[in-house]
Design a protein around this motif. Structure first.
Motif, PDB file in Angstrom:
ATOM      1  N   LEU B  79      -8.170  77.613 -12.011  1.00  0.00           N
ATOM      2  CA  LEU B  79      -8.433  76.131 -13.045  1.00  0.00           C
ATOM      3  C   LEU B  79      -8.278  75.570 -13.677  1.00  0.00           C
ATOM      4  O   LEU B  79      -8.019  74.651 -14.484  1.00  0.00           O
ATOM      5  N   HIS B  80      -8.252  76.912 -14.949  1.00  0.00           N
ATOM      6  CA  HIS B  80      -8.001  76.437 -16.262  1.00  0.00           C
ATOM      7  C   HIS B  80      -6.639  76.993 -16.490  1.00  0.00           C
ATOM      8  O   HIS B  80      -6.189  76.468 -17.843  1.00  0.00           O
ATOM      9  N   LYS B  85      -2.217  72.332 -12.268  1.00  0.00           N
ATOM     10  CA  LYS B  85      -2.107  70.799 -11.742  1.00  0.00           C
ATOM     11  C   LYS B  85      -0.630  70.690 -10.972  1.00  0.00           C
ATOM     12  O   LYS B  85      -0.724  70.210  -9.841  1.00  0.00           O
ATOM     13  N   PHE B  90      -7.785  71.332  -8.266  1.00  0.00           N
ATOM     14  CA  PHE B  90      -8.956  70.652  -9.568  1.00  0.00           C
ATOM     15  C   PHE B  90     -10.316  70.354  -8.999  1.00  0.00           C
ATOM     16  O   PHE B  90     -10.294  70.693  -7.373  1.00  0.00           O
ATOM     17  N   LEU B  91     -11.335  70.644  -9.407  1.00  0.00           N
ATOM     18  CA  LEU B  91     -12.952  70.548  -9.057  1.00  0.00           C
ATOM     19  C   LEU B  91     -12.996  68.766  -8.670  1.00  0.00           C
ATOM     20  O   LEU B  91     -12.678  68.165  -8.951  1.00  0.00           O
ATOM     21  N   ILE B  92     -13.676  68.935  -8.007  1.00  0.00           N
ATOM     22  CA  ILE B  92     -14.307  68.230  -7.014  1.00  0.00           C
ATOM     23  C   ILE B  92     -15.418  67.692  -6.682  1.00  0.00           C
ATOM     24  O   ILE B  92     -16.516  68.659  -6.314  1.00  0.00           O
ATOM     25  N   SER B  93     -16.774  66.740  -6.609  1.00  0.00           N
ATOM     26  CA  SER B  93     -18.160  66.692  -6.285  1.00  0.00           C
ATOM     27  C   SER B  93     -18.443  66.256  -5.586  1.00  0.00           C
ATOM     28  O   SER B  93     -17.707  64.757  -4.980  1.00  0.00           O
ATOM     29  N   GLY B 232      -8.165  62.195  -3.725  1.00  0.00           N
ATOM     30  CA  GLY B 232      -7.332  63.139  -4.266  1.00  0.00           C
ATOM     31  C   GLY B 232      -6.592  62.278  -5.186  1.00  0.00           C
ATOM     32  O   GLY B 232      -7.146  61.685  -6.074  1.00  0.00           O
ATOM     33  N   SER B 233      -5.599  63.071  -5.686  1.00  0.00           N
ATOM     34  CA  SER B 233      -5.017  62.865  -7.135  1.00  0.00           C
ATOM     35  C   SER B 233      -4.367  61.159  -7.426  1.00  0.00           C
ATOM     36  O   SER B 233      -4.046  60.858  -8.000  1.00  0.00           O
TER      37      SER B 233
END
Lengths: 341, 348
Positions: B79-80, B85, B90-93, B232-233
């Motif tokens: 993730l980091h 990218k 990516f994180l998502i809740s 999504g992005s």
């Protein structure tokens, strides 16, 4: 008084929401908004619009909580309606992280936001420099959309809006019965309030659509707030600075601090820099006053000095100001009926 | 040593990468070739929203739960990284919504911050009386597959655009191992009545104010037959179709209306969202993932086949755990070949 004429000076989030509340509580009033700036050029347009309250040292906590609760409830209903996207209101979840455990573990607003709880160890692993954190969900008011939506509601209610710089409230006494002062930082000069001071904030608005959660350092200085189209990265708190020019060194510093909280921001695009002066005060001034000059009286309702917490309490203070306007109207009607005798 | 991988979806590409990463230094002659009739952006994986989330119940299949966990932990570790990218990671809740209380899922301790929804939060979703909130990951296929392809290309893996009709076709010419990652089409290579399509359809919209995933559940109609919204992005995916046994790869107007109406009821603000696309695909559904070795006699040759297919609607969720398991199977094949090649020691 058949149709009291009310002038609201200021068209940021406070001026527009106060005007709207007045149209709601006093349908017979004729409301006019006067401001030298409208969206997208107000201080409110720079702000991220996150509903995370700022604590005013001299306003009783129960009053701040009431303002926040009213604002949250109002916006929550909009976020859940078909108008949400037009109004720019949306829910966002995320984390507030602290380098050391804060002495106040439960802020006064923890039961108003949604799902407030301490972060788990696993969640904190994302923030190796931070020892403690809180997870919750709150609302965000994107500007310009929210201000434009308020303007639209005002127009539908028959409110007139004019670009005009008001240099002195007395300019308005012949055209208007009541003046509502929502001039934010402008109140320092307009009403000579020396308790009002600017706290300069610089922010970056970037394109990083994969960032879906907010991250805020508990010190309030570094934050990442995802909006509808742009993510707001912040920030600074420069007390007493009046400069509205972006500072390049500060830009780099904000970017670096935010990247250390969220490394993927290195890939952010289309970085725009903005500056706003938070109209700060030890307590928000929501107050009635009757100005007097040569036998002429001018009722004024003040609603300014929201500092870093304008969006968080705007609806609550707007409603309170609208009630004060009602009181002004009653007082005017009382004195005019006395005059008839 | 030549390995043919059939299939270039998330399973094929990640299995190839995992094998190359683990064995290329041990086996310098290792040569990987990927064969597929569809490459990104035309694979089933490209249509998926990319949310990491297993089904509600693992039906006691602890192996699959473990593979899910391995995948989540692997992705969280990336993730980091600067690659996140590019990977589409990516994180998502978000929310899982139910009309009645349900037991906690097998993955509650894999995701982050798993908790029940508060009554105030449930007010947002009339008709739903129970639910969960947690933080998970998104891995968008249309970024991840190109990223995998780039990593493989850098490693000298070759790609062949070809519809493979039989194992025989790819296993001649010195190919020692075939990795069968052909997803929905595995039945064409070897009949498997347990493999059935789980047809899905989605609508892509622009709704950038939606920051959380929302998955509703209707325990009677079954998984993914209830509306879901996954941001999504670049666009938001609206879905809620799972038709077992339906092989149609045409978008259905009836399904479109069903998705649109049910998602707009869930999130009224979606009425203002702009539709930018539509897609349907066949989830390669199976009672359990087929991940095992098979020795196949092809003429007078014997080929080792590693099957890795049948991941249903959780391919992205489980892919890395399966890739590592496939790599372990490959390792044992490698071991056996080395043992066969080593001449027996002197008999004393």
């Amino acid at each position: 008084m058949a149709s009291p004429k009310v002038a609201v000076v200021g068209a940021g989030v406070i001026g527009l929401s106060t005007a709207l509340c007045i149209t709601e509580t006093c349908p017979s009033c004729s409301v006019t908004v006067l401001s030298d700036q409208f969206s997208p050029n107000t201080t409110s347009d720079v702000a991220a619009g996150m509903l995370i309250p700022h604590t005013y040292p001299d306003t009783p906590i129960h009053r701040q909580k009431q303002w926040f609760k009213e604002t949250f409830t109002y916006l929550f209903a909009i976020s859940n309606s078909a108008e949400a996207s037009e109004a720019g209101i949306h829910l966002v979840s995320g984390w507030q992280v602290f380098k050391s455990t804060p002495k106040e573990e439960l802020p006064f607003w923890s039961d108003i936001v949604l799902g407030f709880r301490p972060m788990s160890k696993a969640e904190l692993q994302k923030f190796p420099q931070h020892q403690f954190g809180q997870a919750f969900m709150t609302l965000k008011c994107d500007c310009p959309p929210y201000l434009l939506w308020l303007e639209k509601r005002l127009k539908a209610a028959g409110t007139q809006m004019y670009t005009r710089k008001v240099a002195d409230l007395w300019e308005l006494h012949s055209e208007y019965d009541i003046v509502v002062n929502c001039t934010g930082m402008g109140a320092q000069q307009l009403v000579g309030d020396k308790q009002l001071f600017p706290v300069r904030g610089q922010v970056l608005k970037v394109h990083a659509p994969w960032v879906k959660q907010f991250i805020r350092d508990g010190d309030g200085l570094t934050y990442i707030y995802p909006g509808i189209h742009k993510v707001t990265l912040g920030g600074t708190r420069e007390k007493g600075s009046w400069s509205l020019s972006p500072d390049a060194y500060t830009t780099k510093d904000i970017f670096d601090r935010c990247c250390s909280l969220e490394p993927s921001l290195q890939g952010a695009q289309d970085i725009k820099v903005k500056v706003g002066l938070r109209p700060s005060r030890q307590c928000v001034r929501v107050q009635r006053e009757v100005l007097s000059q040569g036998g002429v009286k001018l009722p004024v309702v003040h609603n300014y000095g929201h500092g870093a917490g304008g969006f968080s309490v705007h609806r609550g203070t707007a409603k309170e100001a609208a009630h004060l306007v009602e009181e002004c109207i009653s007082a005017l009607q009382g004195s005019s009926s006395r005059a008839k005798l | 040593m030549r390995v043919a991988i059939i299939g270039a979806g998330v399973i094929g590409l990640s299995s190839a990468l995992c094998i190359h990463e683990q064995f290329h230094s041990l086996e310098p002659s290792l040569e990987l070739q990927v064969y597929a009739d569809h490459f990104t952006p035309h694979t089933t994986s490209d249509g998926a929203a990319g949310l990491w989330q297993p089904y509600l119940s693992d039906h006691g299949n602890l192996q699959e739960t473990l593979w899910n966990k391995e995948t989540f932990d692997y992705l969280l570790g990336h993730l980091h990284s600067p690659a996140a990218k590019e990977m589409g990671l990516f994180l998502i809740s978000g929310y899982n919504l139910f009309t009645e209380p349900v037991p906690d899922p097998s993955w509650k301790n894999i995701v982050l911050g798993f908790r029940n929804l508060t009554p105030k939060e449930l007010e947002l979703f009339p008709g739903y009386s129970y639910g969960w909130f947690n933080t998970a990951l998104m891995l968008e296929g249309r970024s991840y597959l190109p990223w995998l392809t780039n990593r493989l290309t850098q490693r000298g893996v070759k790609f062949f655009h070809k519809k493979v009709e039989s194992f025989q076709e790819v296993s001649g010419d010195g190919v020692d191992v075939v990795l069968n990652c052909s997803g929905m089409r595995s039945g064409d290579l070897q009949p498997d009545p347990e493999l059935q399509p789980g047809r899905g359809q989605i609508i892509k919209v622009l709704a950038p104010w939606v920051k959380h995933f929302i998955i509703t559940h209707n325990l009677k109609s079954g998984i993914y037959n209830s509306p879901y919204v996954i941001p999504g992005s670049e666009f938001t995916v609206l879905g809620g179709i799972y038709q077992h046994g339906n092989w149609s790869e045409e978008n259905s107007a009836k399904d479109h209306k069903s998705i649109w109406d049910s998602c707009c009821q869930l999130l009224p603000a979606l009425q203002k969202a702009k539709i930018v696309g539509e897609w349907c695909g066949l989830r390669p559904a199976r009672p359990s993932v087929r991940l095992e070795r098979e020795s196949i006699r092809l003429g007078n040759l014997q080929a080792e086949v590693i099957h890795n297919y049948g991941h249903g609607g959780f391919g992205i969720t489980i892919h890395w755990g399966c890739a590592m398991a496939a790599a372990r199977l490959f390792g044992s094949i490698l071991q056996e070949k080395k043992q066969l090649a080593t001449p027996p020691g002197p008999r004393l």
